[in-house]
Design an enzyme around this catalytic site. Structure first.
Site, PDB file in Angstrom:
ATOM      1  N   GLU A  29       0.715  -1.077  -0.121  1.00 42.41           N
ATOM      2  CA  GLU A  29      -0.069   0.025   0.054  1.00 42.41           C
ATOM      3  C   GLU A  29       0.925   1.340   0.014  1.00 42.41           C
ATOM      4  OE1 GLU A  29      -3.896   1.987   1.827  1.00 42.41           O
ATOM      5  OE2 GLU A  29      -3.418   0.144   2.623  1.00 42.41           O
ATOM      6  N   SER A  30       1.970   1.127   0.908  1.00 42.91           N
ATOM      7  CA  SER A  30       3.075   2.404   0.744  1.00 42.91           C
ATOM      8  C   SER A  30       3.323   2.508  -0.890  1.00 42.91           C
ATOM      9  CB  SER A  30       4.029   2.029   1.557  1.00 42.91           C
ATOM     10  OG  SER A  30       3.526   1.958   2.934  1.00 42.91           O
TER      11      SER A  30
END
Length: 145
Positions: free
Chosen positions: A65-66
């Site tokens: 997700e980062s």
């Protein structure tokens, strides 16, 4: 920020100035390459394990997700904000030491949606997890007075 003249160095500097967030920092995520067509970050296994001393499945998702959210925000450009609306992960191997590296590539880069795939490998180049994230692009909120 998303035009063809943006260099990898400029985009990586954008990530460093903006930051990837407190959670990514706590987990030791380090961006090593960054652009709209490819983004790479690594994360230590140590400190991010479950009780069985395997890299926690949620840690893979945080790395994915980062990467995917930051890449979507670079694509979105100034005045826009990309926010995650769907994420899924398939874990196929467990990392137990060293670092894992995530390589994020776009599947779709649109005006209102982006989709990225993040392949996470261990230090031997073995796939540990495959993550897909969809981000919605919207207008950034007005700055607080």
């Amino acid at each position: 920020m998303t035009d063809a003249t943006t260099s990898q160095d400029d985009a990586l500097e954008w990530v460093r100035e903006r930051g990837a967030g407190a959670l990514a920092e706590k987990m030791g995520i380090e961006f090593v390459e960054f652009g709209t067509q490819r983004a790479v970050a690594r994360m230590p296994v140590e400190g991010n394990t479950q009780p069985a001393m395997l890299l926690h499945g949620g840690a893979y998702v945080v790395l994915g997700e980062s990467l995917g959210s930051m890449a979507a925000n670079l694509h979105a450009g100034p005045g826009k904000l990309a926010v995650g609306i769907d994420i899924n992960a398939t874990h196929t191997r467990s990392a137990t030491s060293g670092y894992v590296t995530g390589v994020c590539t776009p599947i779709h880069l649109g005006r209102s949606l982006t989709v990225h795939e993040i392949a996470v490998d261990d230090e031997q180049g073995r796939r540990c997890s495959t993550i897909r994230i969809t981000n919605m692009i919207k207008d950034a909120p007005a700055a607080s007075a």
